[in-house]
Each structure stands twice: as structure tokens, then as C-alpha cells.
Design a protein around this motif. Structure first.
Motif, PDB file in Angstrom:
ATOM      1  N   UNK A  35       0.795  -1.232   0.000  1.00  0.00           N
ATOM      2  CA  UNK A  35       0.000   0.000   0.000  1.00  0.00           C
ATOM      3  C   UNK A  35       0.823   1.275   0.000  1.00  0.00           C
ATOM      4  N   UNK A  36       2.099   1.194   0.323  1.00  0.00           N
ATOM      5  CA  UNK A  36       2.963   2.375   0.372  1.00  0.00           C
ATOM      6  C   UNK A  36       3.469   2.727  -1.015  1.00  0.00           C
ATOM      7  N   UNK A  37       3.752   4.015  -1.226  1.00  0.00           N
ATOM      8  CA  UNK A  37       4.389   4.464  -2.456  1.00  0.00           C
ATOM      9  C   UNK A  37       5.889   4.279  -2.311  1.00  0.00           C
ATOM     10  N   UNK A  58      10.724 -12.754  -8.106  1.00  0.00           N
ATOM     11  CA  UNK A  58      11.072 -12.343  -9.468  1.00  0.00           C
ATOM     12  C   UNK A  58      11.284 -13.573 -10.349  1.00  0.00           C
ATOM     13  N   UNK A  59      11.415 -13.350 -11.646  1.00  0.00           N
ATOM     14  CA  UNK A  59      11.669 -14.440 -12.596  1.00  0.00           C
ATOM     15  C   UNK A  59      12.977 -15.168 -12.261  1.00  0.00           C
ATOM     16  N   UNK A  60      13.909 -14.441 -11.627  1.00  0.00           N
ATOM     17  CA  UNK A  60      15.195 -15.040 -11.247  1.00  0.00           C
ATOM     18  C   UNK A  60      15.114 -15.781  -9.903  1.00  0.00           C
ATOM     19  N   UNK A  61      13.906 -15.799  -9.297  1.00  0.00           N
ATOM     20  CA  UNK A  61      13.732 -16.505  -8.038  1.00  0.00           C
ATOM     21  C   UNK A  61      14.107 -15.700  -6.808  1.00  0.00           C
ATOM     22  N   UNK A  62      14.345 -14.401  -6.979  1.00  0.00           N
ATOM     23  CA  UNK A  62      14.734 -13.539  -5.851  1.00  0.00           C
ATOM     24  C   UNK A  62      13.500 -12.839  -5.272  1.00  0.00           C
ATOM     25  N   UNK A  63      13.567 -12.412  -4.015  1.00  0.00           N
ATOM     26  CA  UNK A  63      12.447 -11.670  -3.429  1.00  0.00           C
ATOM     27  C   UNK A  63      12.235 -10.356  -4.179  1.00  0.00           C
ATOM     28  N   UNK A  64      10.975  -9.986  -4.323  1.00  0.00           N
ATOM     29  CA  UNK A  64      10.672  -8.747  -5.026  1.00  0.00           C
ATOM     30  C   UNK A  64       9.321  -8.190  -4.630  1.00  0.00           C
ATOM     31  N   UNK A  65       8.909  -7.158  -5.353  1.00  0.00           N
ATOM     32  CA  UNK A  65       7.642  -6.472  -5.102  1.00  0.00           C
ATOM     33  C   UNK A  65       6.858  -6.334  -6.393  1.00  0.00           C
ATOM     34  N   UNK A  66       5.541  -6.500  -6.298  1.00  0.00           N
ATOM     35  CA  UNK A  66       4.624  -6.217  -7.386  1.00  0.00           C
ATOM     36  C   UNK A  66       4.235  -4.749  -7.230  1.00  0.00           C
ATOM     37  N   UNK A  67       4.561  -3.928  -8.230  1.00  0.00           N
ATOM     38  CA  UNK A  67       4.350  -2.482  -8.175  1.00  0.00           C
ATOM     39  C   UNK A  67       3.336  -2.073  -9.232  1.00  0.00           C
ATOM     40  N   UNK A  68       2.375  -1.228  -8.843  1.00  0.00           N
ATOM     41  CA  UNK A  68       1.341  -0.781  -9.767  1.00  0.00           C
ATOM     42  C   UNK A  68       1.212   0.728  -9.789  1.00  0.00           C
ATOM     43  N   UNK A  69       0.734   1.232 -10.920  1.00  0.00           N
ATOM     44  CA  UNK A  69       0.380   2.647 -11.072  1.00  0.00           C
ATOM     45  C   UNK A  69      -0.996   2.856 -10.457  1.00  0.00           C
ATOM     46  N   UNK A  70      -1.261   4.059  -9.936  1.00  0.00           N
ATOM     47  CA  UNK A  70      -2.611   4.374  -9.466  1.00  0.00           C
ATOM     48  C   UNK A  70      -3.546   4.614 -10.645  1.00  0.00           C
ATOM     49  N   UNK A  71      -3.012   5.049 -11.778  1.00  0.00           N
ATOM     50  CA  UNK A  71      -3.779   5.236 -13.011  1.00  0.00           C
ATOM     51  C   UNK A  71      -3.379   4.101 -13.957  1.00  0.00           C
ATOM     52  N   UNK A  72      -4.101   2.977 -13.938  1.00  0.00           N
ATOM     53  CA  UNK A  72      -3.659   1.792 -14.668  1.00  0.00           C
ATOM     54  C   UNK A  72      -3.558   1.957 -16.184  1.00  0.00           C
ATOM     55  N   UNK A  73      -4.231   2.954 -16.741  1.00  0.00           N
ATOM     56  CA  UNK A  73      -4.160   3.165 -18.187  1.00  0.00           C
ATOM     57  C   UNK A  73      -2.971   4.028 -18.597  1.00  0.00           C
ATOM     58  N   UNK A  74      -2.177   4.469 -17.616  1.00  0.00           N
ATOM     59  CA  UNK A  74      -1.018   5.327 -17.901  1.00  0.00           C
ATOM     60  C   UNK A  74       0.227   4.720 -17.276  1.00  0.00           C
ATOM     61  N   UNK A  75       1.300   4.769 -17.973  1.00  0.00           N
ATOM     62  CA  UNK A  75       2.571   4.337 -17.399  1.00  0.00           C
ATOM     63  C   UNK A  75       2.800   2.844 -17.464  1.00  0.00           C
ATOM     64  N   UNK A  76       3.995   2.461 -17.078  1.00  0.00           N
ATOM     65  CA  UNK A  76       4.454   1.073 -17.089  1.00  0.00           C
ATOM     66  C   UNK A  76       4.642   0.629 -15.640  1.00  0.00           C
ATOM     67  N   UNK A  77       4.229  -0.595 -15.345  1.00  0.00           N
ATOM     68  CA  UNK A  77       4.394  -1.116 -13.990  1.00  0.00           C
ATOM     69  C   UNK A  77       4.602  -2.627 -14.056  1.00  0.00           C
ATOM     70  N   UNK A  78       4.381  -3.316 -12.950  1.00  0.00           N
ATOM     71  CA  UNK A  78       4.645  -4.755 -12.900  1.00  0.00           C
ATOM     72  C   UNK A  78       3.730  -5.566 -13.808  1.00  0.00           C
ATOM     73  N   UNK A  79       2.596  -5.021 -14.212  1.00  0.00           N
ATOM     74  CA  UNK A  79       1.745  -5.739 -15.170  1.00  0.00           C
ATOM     75  C   UNK A  79       2.473  -5.915 -16.493  1.00  0.00           C
ATOM     76  N   UNK A  80       3.393  -4.989 -16.804  1.00  0.00           N
ATOM     77  CA  UNK A  80       4.149  -5.031 -18.051  1.00  0.00           C
ATOM     78  C   UNK A  80       5.539  -5.643 -17.880  1.00  0.00           C
ATOM     79  N   UNK A  81       6.153  -5.452 -16.713  1.00  0.00           N
ATOM     80  CA  UNK A  81       7.553  -5.838 -16.522  1.00  0.00           C
ATOM     81  C   UNK A  81       7.775  -6.901 -15.461  1.00  0.00           C
TER      82      UNK A  81
END
Length: 104
Positions: A35-37, A58-81
């Protein structure tokens, strides 16, 4: 030891929470929570402010975070990368300093 810094918002992907030109107070070395930015570096080198949604592997098996934009129709985030590696989350946003100060 955590360090305080500043970040500048340049895109539209975090509207309505943040707008281009907003100045942010960030803490480097702070632990993200869902929930934090956060300020993160994507694998292509892009540095962006995103919302930490949940911990993932992550794809490499390391710990990571799923990050999202507040405006899903703008910008690149974890849905893309995909998930961003834990060490690539470089800071946690604590407040917007300008133009309308508020804790985040």
C-alpha cells in the motif's frame, strides 16, 4: 541506516495521488509495506514512483515487489515488466512536499 532524500514526479501514472511536478520526501533504506508508495528502478533502468502491492518472487527466483500505477491506463508497472527485485526498491515515499504538503 536510512537516508532522507527528494524525488520529483514527472509522469501521469500516479494520478490522482500524485501529479507531474510534485516534490516528494523519500527515505532510502526504509522497508516497503503493501500500500505504500515507493521509488523503484525497473530492469531497463527506468526510475519510477509506484505503489507497492505485495511481495512476489522475481523471474530469477529472488524476493521482489509487485508495483502498480494508481492510473492503470497510464505508465508502465509490474503488469508489463513483472515483479521488481527487492534491492531495486530504492526508497519509500513519506510525504508530498510541494505543491500541497501532505503525508503519504
Amino acid at each position: 541506516m536510512p537516508r532522507i532524500g527528494l524525488a520529483h514526479v514527472s509522469g501521469e501514472s500516479m494520478r490522482p495521488t500524485l501529479a507531474p511536478g510534485d516534490q516528494l520526501l523519500v527515505v532510502h533504506g526504509a522497508l516497503p509495506r503493501p500500500g505504500r508508495l515507493v521509488v523503484a528502478r525497473f530492469p531497463d533502468g527506468t526510475v519510477a514512483v509506484k505503489r507497492a502491492v505485495e511481495r512476489r518472487t522475481t523471474a530469477a527466483g529472488r524476493p521482489g515487489w509487485w508495483l502498480l500505477s494508481d492510473a492503470p491506463d497510464r505508465g508502465i508497472d509490474s503488469r508489463h515488466r513483472g515483479p521488481v527485485a527487492e534491492e531495486a526498491v530504492v526508497a519509500v515515499v513519506r510525504a508530498r512536499l510541494w505543491p500541497r504538503p501532505r503525508l503519504l
